[in-house]
Structure formats: structure tokens, C-alpha cells
Enzyme design. Structure first.
Site, short mmCIF file in Angstrom:
data_model
loop_
_atom_site.label_atom_id
_atom_site.label_comp_id
_atom_site.label_asym_id
_atom_site.label_seq_id
_atom_site.Cartn_x
_atom_site.Cartn_y
_atom_site.Cartn_z
N GLY A 236 34.95 75.42 40.21
CA GLY A 236 34.21 75.16 41.44
C GLY A 236 33.19 76.25 41.71
CD GLU A 258 33.18 76.46 34.60
OE1 GLU A 258 32.18 77.19 34.79
OE2 GLU A 258 33.24 75.29 34.93
#
EC number: 1.2.1.3
Length: 504
Positions: A236, A258
Site C-alpha cells: 500500500g 511493499e
């Protein structure tokens, strides 16, 4: 019920989602295609999340004892089910998150690919044999399952990111609790139903091996804080990761983050400009600029910048904007009105910081008044200002200029994000420099190809505010396991390391 809602319901049933999974209230699911309500799902909270983690933890205790190649068989069956349901799931992805149908199909193909990868990996969870300094001793490392893997995914890749994590976690011996974006819960229900088909065929998986929790921040926070969730893999925004990372670290859990990207392309004097333009168009406007690997910045050499910008404006003027369900569409809608408003705010700031804006308005699409369809924007900037250094999740492409490669690399690496990068050049020295330790500081570094559209064979992720996590291919599987260093003494002596003497 709208036609789109009826089509969504039919797709869900075809994918195996039972009627009782839908509700008449709770989370309101809208399609970015036209802004209409296509379903409701019940919202789960902290208590539901903790119950799911407890159930998954009990399942883990059994799953970890099943040999890894046998665990791989479950993932192989999942791949078969995904092949059988590819078209329906791809279309559901398009309806719920707005990406064009070919991209929806491509996302499901990515799921199939990671299944194939993980099945092979299930027979290759290798450890090393290490030379021991002590005679009659053997030293080695082994890898063991970690526990419950909590997966928090974003709306823009509502199914692929789940599969990256889940396939690896399952073959590594972990159980999974998934909290999808509350903007895309229907695709999550479909994935859960497809996995259930594979579990039924597998026949010997413990109940609770995969748990789905649909909810908002309360559910996500409960998952992050639960000490039985040994791993939290969160995809996100950087803002989200800045909250998740410290919370997991405070309980000494493991996080795989990530997060955001601010990806750039350096276009050198020797570049094939036709290739560069085509790569820029897909990378910057694909998924309406809502990929974490979307191209945000072009750093063009002074000698070719004017020609490149003119070609890009010509190409942008012909990009078909419209319903992602229609053939020929290349640019679909943004996920919601808030995303469109954020795009407009960024364009206004860019103009205030000296930028020249081309495009960037709201496109009119017949019958889709409730959808927020952007006209992709090109913004020529005099310098890398604050707005350029900030990721805007929309099709905005900033153009910067450089005079030598050192200056280009300085501009490239100056932003706080470090996910994906590329250079277009036919000069071997420039290409090798860009990929060297003194070149791009990103986790993905490409030559003569755009920054988006990564294959599953390589580890996916980046540095700095991108979070440092790695998912998908290469040795990313190690993030889902714990390492043990083992020493076996097969001699009749008991020598100590480092020559220590302790005779009694």
C-alpha cells in the site's frame, strides 16, 4: 439492481461465491466504471480478525508438519482452478477496480504464473552446508515455517499481490490471514472460493489454513498487532507502511513492506525514441497510473527532450479513454472521486511550482457520469520540486531535463521512494553505469524497458520509503521462513570454537 450489479452477481456465483457471502448493508462496494453500487458485504472488526488469526495458528501447527512438496500440490491445484476461472475472475477485477480487461486477465495470469513458480520452489527450500572449523563436525542451515502470515493488500492489484504472498506462504508451511482493501472485497471473496475448490480437491488441509477478513482500519490494526501473526506482508502507501512497520517491530514480528514508488525513466541521447514513447505510454497511463510501478518521471537529455515531449503529446492526444470493459480502451477510470481530486490538487501545485501542464482533466465517457475518468497529464517541470518528489496515484507524468549522466542519476535518486527504474540508451557504458552500485538506487532496474510490468521470476520490491520488502520470485521465499543454523558433532571429542579451552 443495475446491469453492472447483475453482471457482478453472476460472475461471483460462477466463481463459486455463495449468496450468503453478500449482505444488504455493511461495506458498500461501488464500481469505478460508473460509480454504481454493485454489492454489499458484511464488515468484520477486531474480534473477528483475532478469531481468524487464532484459527489460522491452529491450522499452522498441522500444516508445518506436511512435507513441502505435498504442500506444493495444493498450490498446483490452485493454479488449475485459476486457469479454469481466468476469464470470469479477470472480468470481476475489471469491474471492481477499473483496470482494462486485458490487464484484468493479465493479473490472473500473474496468479497462475506464481502458482507454477511456487510449486517448483516447494522442492527447492534449500539450506547450505557450511565448513566447520572443528574436526568431526558438520555445520548446516535449515529453513522452517514461521507461523501465520498476515496479508494486507491494496485495491490496484486486488488478486495478484494476494497470490504472491499466499502461494509462497503455503509452500513454506505457513497459514494465511488476508485482509484485502475494503474497496475491492468482491475479488477477495472470489479468490477465497477458488482456493476452497483447490482445498476440497487436496483433501487433507487443516481447517483455517486460509482465513479471509473483510474490514477497515480496525481489522487491519488487529491483524498487525496480533502476536500470533508471525509475518505481516503489507502492500500500500508509504503512509500505511510507516504505521504498520513500527507496530509490527514493537512486538518483534517480521514485516514485508511493499509501499510507494516514484519511478523514473532516463532517456539518453542514443535512445530509440519510438521504443521510449511506447514504453512511456504503457508505464505512465496503464491502470490509469495506479500501479506502484507506474512511470512518474521522465528525465530526458537536453538534446532530445523537445522531440520526445512533442511525440508524447501527440501520442497522449490519441489515447482511448473509456469503459475498461470495452475493446480498444487503454485508459479506464480512477478508483474513486478522492483519487481524481488528489490528481487535480497535484496538477495545481505543479503549475504553482513552475510546471507547464498538458491534459489532466476529467474525460467525458458516455453513460459513465459517476466514474472519474482522467485525461492523462504531461507536466514539464523546471526542477524536481516538492510535488514531483511526492507520489500521486494517477496518470501524471513529470518531464525533467539533464545535461550529463551524473546529473540524471542525481535527479533519479533524489526522491524518497526507491521501487522501480529504467534507462533508454544504446550506449553500453550508460546502461552498465545505471545498473551499477553508483547508478539507480531502486529495487528494480531496467534497460530499454519501462519500470512496470514485472515478471514473477524476480523478487519484487524496493528500498527507502518503498519499505525494503521482497515478494514473488528469486529467493523471496526466505521471508516466509525462519533459518536455523545446526551443528552436528559426529566425533568422540568436544572441541570448542575459536580455540577456547574449558577442560573439567
Amino acid at each position: 439492481m443495475s446491469n453492472l450489479a447483475q453482471e457482478t452477481k453472476s460472475l461471483l456465483f460462477a466463481l463459486g461465491v455463495s449468496a450468503d457471502k453478500l449482505a444488504t448493508s455493511g461495506i458498500e462496494v461501488t464500481s469505478p466504471i460508473d460509480g454504481s453500487i454493485i454489492a454489499h458485504v458484511a464488515e468484520q472488526g477486531a474480534a473477528d480478525t483475532n478469531a481468524a488469526v487464532n484459527k489460522a495458528h491452529e491450522a499452522f501447527k498441522k500444516w508445518r508438519t506436511i512435507p513441502a512438496p505435498a504442500r506444493g500440490e495444493l498450490v498446483r491445484l490452485l493454479g488449475e482452478e485459476l486457469r479454469a476461472h481466468k476469464e470470469a475472475l479477470g472480468k470481476l477485477v475489471t469491474i471492481e477496480c477499473g483496470k482494462i480487461y486485458s490487464e484484468g486477465l493479465g493479473e490472473v495470469q500473474e496468479m497462475i504464473d506464481i502458482c507454477d513458480f511456487a510449486v517448483g520452489q516447494s522442492r527447492q527450500l534449500y539450506g547450505k552446508t557450511i565448513a566447520s572449523e572443528r574436526p568431526g563436525h558438520r555445520m548446516m542451515e535449515t529453513w522452517h515455517p514461521m507461523g501465520v502470515c498476515g496479508v494486507i493488500s491494496a485495491f490496484n492489484f486486488p488478486v495478484a499481490v494476494w497470490s504472491w504472498n499466499t502461494c509462497l506462504a503455503l509452500i513454506c508451511g505457513d497459514s494465511v490471514v488476508w485482509k484485502p482493501s475494503e474497496k475491492t472485497p468482491l475479488t477477495a471473496l472470489a479468490c477465497e472460493a477458488i482456493l476452497q475448490k483447490a482445498l476440497e480437491r487436496f483433501g487433507d488441509a487443516p481447517e483455517g489454513l486460509h482465513e479471509l477478513v473483510i474490514g477497515g482500519p480496525e481489522a487491519g490494526q488487529a491483524l498487525v498487532d496480533n502476536p500470533k501473526a508471525a509475518i505481516i506482508s503489507a502492500t500500500g502507501s508509504t503512509r500505511m507502511g510507516a504505521a504498520v512497520g513500527p507496530r509490527v517491530a514493537s512486538r518483534f514480528g517480521r514485516s514485508i513492506l511493499e509501499l510507494g514508488g516514484n519511478n523514473a525513466m532516463v532517456v539518453a541521447p542514443s535512445a530509440d525514441l519510438d521504443m521510449a514513447v511506447r514504453a512511456i505510454c504503457f508505464s505512465a497511463v496503464g491502470t490509469a497510473g495506479q500501479r506502484c510501478t507506474s512511470l512518474r518521471r521522465v528525465i530526458a537529455h537536453d538534446s532530445i527532450a523537445d522531440e520526445l515531449v512533442a511525440s508524447l503529446k501527440k501520442a497522449y492526444a490519441t489515447l482511448p479513454v473509456g469503459s475498461p470493459l470495452e475493446d480498444g480502451t487503454l485508459v479506464g477510470p480512477l478508483i474513486d472521486e478522492q483519487s481524481f481530486d488528489t490528481m487535480q490538487t497535484s496538477l495545481k501545485q505543479a503549475a504553482e511550482e513552475g510546471g507547464s501542464v498538458f491534459g489532466g482533466g476529467r474525460a467525458s465517457v458516455d453513460g459513465k457520469d459517476g466514474g472519474f475518468y482522467p485525461t492523462p497529464a504531461i507536466v514539464e517541470m523546471p526542477a524536481q520540486s516538492d510535488v514531483v518528489r511526492t507520489e500521486t496515484f494517477a496518470p501524471i507524468l513529470y518531464i525533467l531535463r539533464y545535461s550529463d549522466l551524473d546529473q540524471a542519476l542525481e535527479l533519479h535518486n533524489e526522491v524518497p521512494q526507491g521501487l522501480s527504474s529504467c534507462i533508454f540508451t544504446l550506449n553500453m557504458r550508460e546502461a552498465e553505469t545505471f545498473m551499477s552500485a553508483a547508478g539507480s538506487d531502486c529495487g528494480i532496474c531496467n534497460v530499454n524497458i519501462g519500470p512496470s510490468g514485472a515478471e514473477i521470476g524476480g523478487a519484487f520490491g524496493g528500498e527507502k520509503e518503498t519499505g525494503g520488502g521482497r515478494e514473488s520470485g528469486s529467493d523471496a521465499w526466505k521471508g516466509y521462513m525462519r533459518r536455523a543454523t545446526n551443528t552436528v558433532n559426529y566425533s568422540a571429542e568436544l572441541p570448542l570454537a575459536q580455540g577456547v579451552k574449558f577442560d573439567i
